[in-house]
Design a protein around this motif. Sequence first.
Motif, short mmCIF file in Angstrom:
data_model
loop_
_atom_site.label_atom_id
_atom_site.label_comp_id
_atom_site.label_asym_id
_atom_site.label_seq_id
_atom_site.Cartn_x
_atom_site.Cartn_y
_atom_site.Cartn_z
N ALA A 1 37.58 22.69 42.52
CA ALA A 1 36.00 23.19 43.04
C ALA A 1 37.11 24.36 41.92
CB ALA A 1 36.04 22.96 43.64
N ASP A 2 36.15 25.36 42.31
CA ASP A 2 36.47 26.69 42.26
C ASP A 2 36.94 26.81 43.81
OD1 ASP A 2 36.63 29.79 41.12
OD2 ASP A 2 34.67 29.88 42.15
N VAL A 3 38.35 28.07 43.55
CA VAL A 3 39.45 28.49 44.31
C VAL A 3 38.86 30.26 44.10
CG1 VAL A 3 41.88 29.41 44.45
CG2 VAL A 3 41.07 27.23 43.79
N ASP A 4 39.01 30.23 45.80
CA ASP A 4 38.26 31.81 46.57
C ASP A 4 39.34 32.59 46.04
OD1 ASP A 4 37.96 34.44 47.67
OD2 ASP A 4 36.13 33.08 49.35
N LEU A 5 40.48 33.25 45.43
CA LEU A 5 41.09 33.94 45.27
C LEU A 5 41.68 35.16 46.28
CD1 LEU A 5 41.64 34.62 41.03
CD2 LEU A 5 42.97 32.71 43.15
N ASP A 6 40.79 35.90 46.98
CA ASP A 6 41.00 36.74 47.76
C ASP A 6 41.50 35.91 49.22
OD1 ASP A 6 39.72 39.10 46.33
OD2 ASP A 6 38.13 38.63 46.85
N ALA A 7 40.91 34.52 49.67
CA ALA A 7 40.89 34.13 50.72
C ALA A 7 42.93 33.62 50.53
CB ALA A 7 40.09 32.85 50.39
N LEU B 1 47.26 26.45 41.51
CA LEU B 1 45.52 26.29 41.11
C LEU B 1 44.35 24.91 41.68
CD1 LEU B 1 45.02 28.88 38.71
CD2 LEU B 1 43.96 29.61 41.29
N SER B 2 44.95 24.11 40.70
CA SER B 2 44.65 22.49 41.71
C SER B 2 44.90 22.21 42.61
CB SER B 2 45.32 21.55 40.68
OG SER B 2 44.86 20.21 40.55
N ALA B 3 46.17 22.26 42.64
CA ALA B 3 46.44 22.22 44.44
C ALA B 3 45.89 22.41 45.14
CB ALA B 3 47.43 22.37 45.04
N ARG B 4 45.44 24.42 45.44
CA ARG B 4 44.33 24.94 46.18
C ARG B 4 42.92 24.59 46.07
NH1 ARG B 4 44.94 27.65 50.85
NH2 ARG B 4 42.48 29.48 50.66
N LEU C 1 45.18 36.31 36.55
CA LEU C 1 45.13 35.07 36.98
C LEU C 1 43.62 34.34 37.48
CD1 LEU C 1 46.99 32.56 38.92
CD2 LEU C 1 46.04 33.82 41.13
N ALA C 2 42.66 35.45 37.45
CA ALA C 2 41.19 34.84 37.94
C ALA C 2 40.28 34.95 36.15
CB ALA C 2 40.53 35.73 38.58
N VAL C 3 41.10 35.14 35.34
CA VAL C 3 40.94 34.75 34.27
C VAL C 3 41.41 33.62 33.85
CG1 VAL C 3 41.53 35.11 31.69
CG2 VAL C 3 40.76 36.54 33.17
N GLN C 4 42.69 33.12 34.53
CA GLN C 4 43.49 31.33 34.10
C GLN C 4 42.69 30.81 34.84
OE1 GLN C 4 44.56 29.76 32.70
NE2 GLN C 4 46.27 28.62 33.60
N LYS C 5 42.63 30.82 36.65
CA LYS C 5 41.08 29.80 37.26
C LYS C 5 39.78 29.53 36.44
CE LYS C 5 38.75 32.15 40.43
NZ LYS C 5 37.02 32.43 40.24
N ASP C 6 39.24 31.12 36.60
CA ASP C 6 37.56 30.29 35.74
C ASP C 6 38.03 29.33 34.48
OD1 ASP C 6 36.91 31.99 37.82
OD2 ASP C 6 36.77 33.69 36.59
N PHE C 7 39.03 29.83 33.56
CA PHE C 7 39.60 28.26 32.35
C PHE C 7 39.25 27.33 32.30
CE2 PHE C 7 42.02 26.89 29.33
CZ PHE C 7 41.50 26.69 27.92
N LEU C 8 40.81 27.21 33.75
CA LEU C 8 40.93 25.75 34.17
C LEU C 8 39.63 25.33 34.72
CD1 LEU C 8 44.48 26.47 35.95
CD2 LEU C 8 43.99 25.98 33.23
#
Length: 345
Positions: free
Chosen positions: A315-321, A70-73, A300-307
């Motif tokens: 920056a935020d990550v668009d998981l759908d994209a 997620l960090s790389a993305r 995964l969205a829960v984890q992304k928001d926490f990070l």
Amino acid sequence: MTTPDKIWFTRCPVPTAGGLAHRLGWLDGAFAASGLEVGVLQDAGPELARHHFDHDLLGLFREGGNVPALSARSAGAPTRLIGLTWIEEWQSILVRPGSGVAGAGDLRGARVALPGWAATRAQSFPRAMALHGAKGALAQGGLTLDDVTFTEVAVDPSPSVGRGARGRAPSWPGLEELARGEVDAVYAKGARAAEQARGLGLEVAVDLDAHPDPRTRVNNGTPRPITVHERLLDERPDLVVTFLAQALRAASWAAGDLGRVREILAGETGSGADGVATAYRRGFHRSLHPGLPADRLGLLAVQKDFLLVHGFLDADVDLDAWTAPEPLRLAQEQIAAEAGAEVAV
């Protein structure tokens, strides 16, 4: 059309379908048909091994923790998410014997170990794991991160796998500090940490795996993503399908051979049989199949928001994209077609 010079696969000291396929020799065999050699990234030296975190390597398949992915993305890495697994692997809060901490509610006021920041956000995954693991445990007792005091501890920067590991298992951050009484609690997960905790005489105060709500266990490895370079997916989707098909085959094989899976994992994790048996409980070998179901993506969205909230993402990550479901669908269809042909014969 681009063809990579070599297919690279990352190794993490955790159970993965891709890791099993590699250890069984199936990745080598499958990519040899395309004239490509498969290499282990961590065995290639530091110049290439750094791509485990930035994923800036055309032929790289990465099946590992979601913090670096997620960090790389979030930093702009051209990757796509092609699969997710959810594998329970002994997530616990450890304490010293006689501490009086027998459950999540007893953690109020505790000094909790928190690994220091590394050189980059992606490399700071031990800190992210400890912080989210503590949050999940505290939530079980009706507490929050504000109810404890975090004490920074050092992290061993030695590689966990590959030639640089030299057969040595680095200590899980905070365990020695806990044994010495410098902190009161440590989040730990996996076979190696379980084995080291037992050796130090530490006790489990909170077993995160025992809670019915999986959201309390969302962390670096839950869910665990498989990512690939975007250009490889665009220009050689056949190679991506090949990797996923081998991962699916390995997951199906694992479901029927727990003994061999445990043997492989003992080598992958750098722990003994007892550590593997503790960390990977009954039935885990039947849950290695990659997928992209809505519930895993939601976790995964829960984890992304926490990070994002705690500073681990640029920056935020668009998981759908980010998500590319087509290769996994094609791999699943390929496996199903092969099974149908075998039945017909």
